[in-house]
Write an enzyme that holds these catalytic residues in place. Structure first.
Site, short mmCIF file in Angstrom:
data_model
loop_
_atom_site.label_atom_id
_atom_site.label_comp_id
_atom_site.label_asym_id
_atom_site.label_seq_id
_atom_site.Cartn_x
_atom_site.Cartn_y
_atom_site.Cartn_z
N HIS A 11 0.10 -9.09 -2.56
CA HIS A 11 -1.34 -9.49 -1.84
C HIS A 11 -1.09 -10.69 -1.37
O HIS A 11 -0.46 -11.62 -1.97
CB HIS A 11 -2.45 -9.18 -2.95
CG HIS A 11 -3.70 -9.22 -2.38
ND1 HIS A 11 -4.52 -10.21 -2.13
CD2 HIS A 11 -4.36 -8.15 -1.97
CE1 HIS A 11 -5.63 -9.96 -1.17
NE2 HIS A 11 -5.71 -8.56 -1.36
N HIS A 42 -2.70 -3.27 5.39
CA HIS A 42 -4.02 -3.44 5.14
C HIS A 42 -4.70 -2.33 4.65
O HIS A 42 -4.15 -1.80 3.77
CB HIS A 42 -4.74 -3.96 6.37
CG HIS A 42 -6.15 -4.52 6.05
ND1 HIS A 42 -6.45 -4.88 4.90
CD2 HIS A 42 -7.12 -4.63 7.08
CE1 HIS A 42 -7.63 -5.33 4.86
NE2 HIS A 42 -8.17 -5.23 6.09
N ASP A 46 -5.10 -0.77 -3.53
CA ASP A 46 -4.32 0.46 -2.99
C ASP A 46 -3.35 1.32 -3.72
O ASP A 46 -3.04 2.42 -3.34
CB ASP A 46 -3.69 0.32 -1.54
CG ASP A 46 -4.87 -0.44 -0.55
OD1 ASP A 46 -4.62 -1.26 -0.01
OD2 ASP A 46 -6.00 0.50 -0.45
C1 SDX Z 1 -5.35 -4.83 1.23
O1 SDX Z 1 -6.50 -9.30 2.41
C2 SDX Z 1 -6.97 -8.87 1.44
O2 SDX Z 1 -7.92 -9.00 0.52
C3 SDX Z 1 -6.74 -7.02 1.92
C4 SDX Z 1 -7.23 -6.35 0.84
C5 SDX Z 1 -8.77 -6.27 1.01
O3 SDX Z 1 -9.66 -5.55 0.07
O4 SDX Z 1 -9.21 -6.37 2.14
O5 SDX Z 1 -7.14 -6.42 -0.59
C6 SDX Z 1 -6.64 -4.74 0.90
O6 SDX Z 1 -4.94 -4.99 2.35
C7 SDX Z 1 -4.31 -4.79 0.27
C8 SDX Z 1 -2.86 -4.91 0.50
C9 SDX Z 1 -2.36 -3.53 0.82
N1 SDX Z 1 -1.06 -3.53 1.48
C10 SDX Z 1 0.16 -2.86 0.60
O7 SDX Z 1 -0.02 -2.75 -0.34
C11 SDX Z 1 1.23 -3.32 1.81
C12 SDX Z 1 2.52 -3.59 0.76
N2 SDX Z 1 2.38 -5.06 0.59
C13 SDX Z 1 2.76 -6.10 1.42
O8 SDX Z 1 3.21 -5.46 2.88
C14 SDX Z 1 2.40 -7.44 1.32
O9 SDX Z 1 2.26 -7.73 -0.02
C15 SDX Z 1 1.20 -7.91 2.08
C16 SDX Z 1 0.95 -7.78 3.35
C17 SDX Z 1 0.06 -7.44 1.35
C18 SDX Z 1 0.77 -9.48 1.72
O10 SDX Z 1 1.93 -9.97 2.46
P1 SDX Z 1 2.13 -11.52 2.49
O11 SDX Z 1 0.90 -12.15 1.69
O12 SDX Z 1 2.33 -12.02 3.83
O13 SDX Z 1 3.39 -11.86 1.76
P2 SDX Z 1 4.99 -11.93 2.14
O14 SDX Z 1 5.30 -10.85 3.32
O15 SDX Z 1 5.14 -13.19 2.73
O16 SDX Z 1 5.82 -11.47 1.03
C19 SDX Z 1 6.21 -12.48 0.21
C20 SDX Z 1 7.46 -12.06 -0.59
C21 SDX Z 1 8.44 -11.71 0.64
O17 SDX Z 1 9.82 -11.73 -0.05
P3 SDX Z 1 10.86 -12.80 0.49
O18 SDX Z 1 11.20 -12.71 1.93
O19 SDX Z 1 10.20 -14.16 0.08
O20 SDX Z 1 12.10 -12.70 -0.31
O21 SDX Z 1 7.16 -10.80 -0.93
C22 SDX Z 1 7.90 -9.67 -0.63
C23 SDX Z 1 8.25 -10.03 0.80
O22 SDX Z 1 9.44 -9.49 1.49
N3 SDX Z 1 7.00 -8.55 -0.74
C24 SDX Z 1 7.08 -7.43 -0.84
C25 SDX Z 1 5.97 -6.66 -0.78
N4 SDX Z 1 5.13 -7.35 -0.41
C26 SDX Z 1 5.74 -8.58 -0.42
N5 SDX Z 1 8.53 -6.78 -1.14
C27 SDX Z 1 8.36 -5.39 -1.29
N6 SDX Z 1 7.06 -4.64 -1.36
C28 SDX Z 1 5.96 -5.18 -1.09
N7 SDX Z 1 5.06 -4.59 -1.03
#
Ligand code: SDX
Length: 467
Positions: A325, A286, A381
């Site tokens: 996201h 997050h 981010d």
């Molecule tokens: C913020 O919610 C908000 O509004 C948050 C925010 C705010 O203003 O409050 O916008 C701020 O938190 C932004 C996000 C910051 N986090 C990151 O940058 C961390 C990296 N991102 C991920 O961990 C992920 O994308 C999330 C946590 C942000 C979202 O995760 P989801 O919606 O649960 O998506 P998921 O884990 O189900 O992923 C779907 C697919 C998966 O692949 P498969 O298993 O389907 O093959 O996408 C892949 C994931 O493995 N994936 C990633 C990835 N994010 C998702 N693969 C590599 N790198 C990534 N960053």
């Protein structure tokens, strides 16, 4: 006397004949019964599932949605996001227009009170915030208790919780004046606590708020003032920071806002509820992602290493931090705006070579089907940390900088929750998967794995202060 099912069938027939199509007709194949569930605002009520039973004493159906991926937890008019179209609006105003024409304090007012303030309203709001930036001197002693290398988010988390002990009247959450004062104090004092945590880490004396400066200038002054009589930051930096504050102010029901609403639903004071938001924001998935992005860029070290890094991401050995996201399945509009401000910051500071790695990383990822097929685009981010670093803000302060403006969003959502008649204490149900009805066993009669639970006894890794 019509049975329940006959009533259900009648309702279904009536609804259909009345042409009321805003319903979901479900058939429970376990019993053959049909149910008519009203559809409202694109949702069906979870509680409408409970009538679907296999017998009179059956509890009834629940929905299962562990991370609320498809569950609306509340009604809100604070922030609107269209994840597919990459749209973000606060009270109907686009984030692009607000960044271009507004200030963070004006946006904070908009989030909390629902309308852009008139001149006199903004003057009063600004005066109140400006004159509540001091924290009680006892909080300085409190901060002195932290290790020299305590993470600033840990200090902020504790500091915001501690604020609740200085304002016991904040417990009167139904008193509009108390709610207003809590909003003012939280928005005004979180930057002071944030700057104090940085000064503690650096071993510098605390720099007190300067009422001659605006919100963003004052924060930079509390961070970087040294022996000069007055620290006035470069206009390009304070303006860029104010835009970053606007971009981070609110984002509908994100993880930390959900925490604030969940904790706040117990009618605890707003300082304690916001402290829960700080704790949730601390996580690397997050708000902690901006700090994780800088560490990732440093580990990549050179654009030449990007292909190998992206391969490791695809093999699940790494996450591409700052990408992806839960809601945006397109480019995060905030990331686009941040990029527009990077150049003006770099004109006023040292150029940050990490930006080349970040830009090449984005380019290659967006050329790669692995990321685009999963709708993984840069989020807020990905670039923010590069700007903070150019401002000489250390990486462990990036999430603290995120928490400063998000305090306004948390307060707005907390207030909206308490004004919503549908609000009740948050208490989800569960699917029980454990054992049932076991009899107690005396310790000498127990057998089971010999393995002692927990890590092997460890010696302290770091010398304690003063060791
Ligand atoms: C913020 O919610 C908000 O509004 C948050 C925010 C705010 O203003 O409050 O916008 C701020 O938190 C932004 C996000 C910051 N986090 C990151 O940058 C961390 C990296 N991102 C991920 O961990 C992920 O994308 C999330 C946590 C942000 C979202 O995760 P989801 O919606 O649960 O998506 P998921 O884990 O189900 O992923 C779907 C697919 C998966 O692949 P498969 O298993 O389907 O093959 O996408 C892949 C994931 O493995 N994936 C990633 C990835 N994010 C998702 N693969 C590599 N790198 C990534 N960053």
């Amino acid at each position: 006397m019509a049975t329940e099912q006959q009533t259900q069938d009648t309702n279904a027939a009536d609804a259909a004949s009345a042409g009321n199509t805003e319903t979901l007709t479900v058939t429970d194949n376990r019993t053959g019964k049909t149910y008519e569930l009203p559809i409202e605002d694109g949702t069906v009520k979870g509680m409408d599932l409970r009538q679907i039973k296999v017998s009179e004493d059956d509890f009834g159906l629940m929905s299962y949605d562990p991370a609320f991926t498809n569950t609306a937890s509340c009604r809100s008019s604070v922030t609107y996001i269209d994840g597919e179209a990459g749209i973000l609006e606060h009270r109907g105003y686009s984030i692009e227009q607000l960044c271009e024409r507004s200030t963070f304090l004006e946006v904070a007012y908009l989030l909390i009170f629902g309308e852009l303030p008139t001149g006199p309203q903004l003057d009063r709001w600004t005066f109140d915030i400006t004159h509540h930036t001091y924290v009680h001197e006892d909080l300085k002693q409190f901060f002195e208790g932290f290790r020299y290398d305590a993470h600033p988010m840990g200090m902020l988390l504790a500091g915001v919780g501690a604020l609740s002990t200085f304002y016991p009247d904040a417990k009167q959450i139904d008193d509009p004046e108390e709610r207003y004062m809590s909003a003012v104090r939280l928005i005004a004092k979180v930057p002071t606590l944030a700057a104090f945590s940085y000064r503690h880490n650096m071993g510098f004396p605390y720099a007190y708020p300067d009422n001659d400066l605006n919100f963003s200038e004052n924060f930079l002054s509390m961070m970087f003032k040294k022996t000069e009589a007055k620290h006035v930051p470069k206009a390009a930096l304070s303006r860029a920071l104010d835009v970053l504050f606007i971009l981070h102010a609110d984002h509908e029901q994100n993880c930390s806002t959900n925490a604030v609403r969940g904790v706040g639903s117990s009618d605890v004071d707003p300082y304690s509820a916001v402290a829960a938001g700080v704790a949730a924001l601390y996580g690397p998935l997050h708000g902690g992602a901006n700090e994780a992005v800088l560490k990732m860029l440093r580990r990549i070290e050179s654009p030449d290493n990007i292909p190998a890094f992206l391969e490791r991401v695809k093999e699940r050995g790494e996450k591409l931090m700052g990408f992806g996201h839960r809601v945006y399945k397109n480019y995060d509009p905030r990331a686009r705006i941040i990029q527009q401000h990077m150049d003006e910051v770099f004109e006023a500071t040292e150029y940050n070579p990490l930006v080349e790695i970040a830009r090449e990383l984005e380019k290659r990822a967006l050329d790669d089907d692995y990321f685009t097929s999963r709708k993984l685009y840069p989020n807020v981010d990905f670039y923010s940390g590069i700007i903070y670093e150019a401002m000489e803000i250390p990486a462990n302060m990036f999430t603290v900088i995120f928490a400063i403006p998000r305090t306004a969003g948390w307060v707005a959502q907390w207030m909206e929750m308490h004004e919503d008649p549908a609000t009740k204490i948050a208490r989800p149900r569960q699917i029980y998967t454990g054992a049932r009805e076991r009899d107690y066993v005396a310790i000498d009669d127990r057998d089971g794995p010999e393995k002692i639970v927990g890590p092997p006894a460890r010696r302290p890794k770091r010398p304690r202060r003063g060791a």
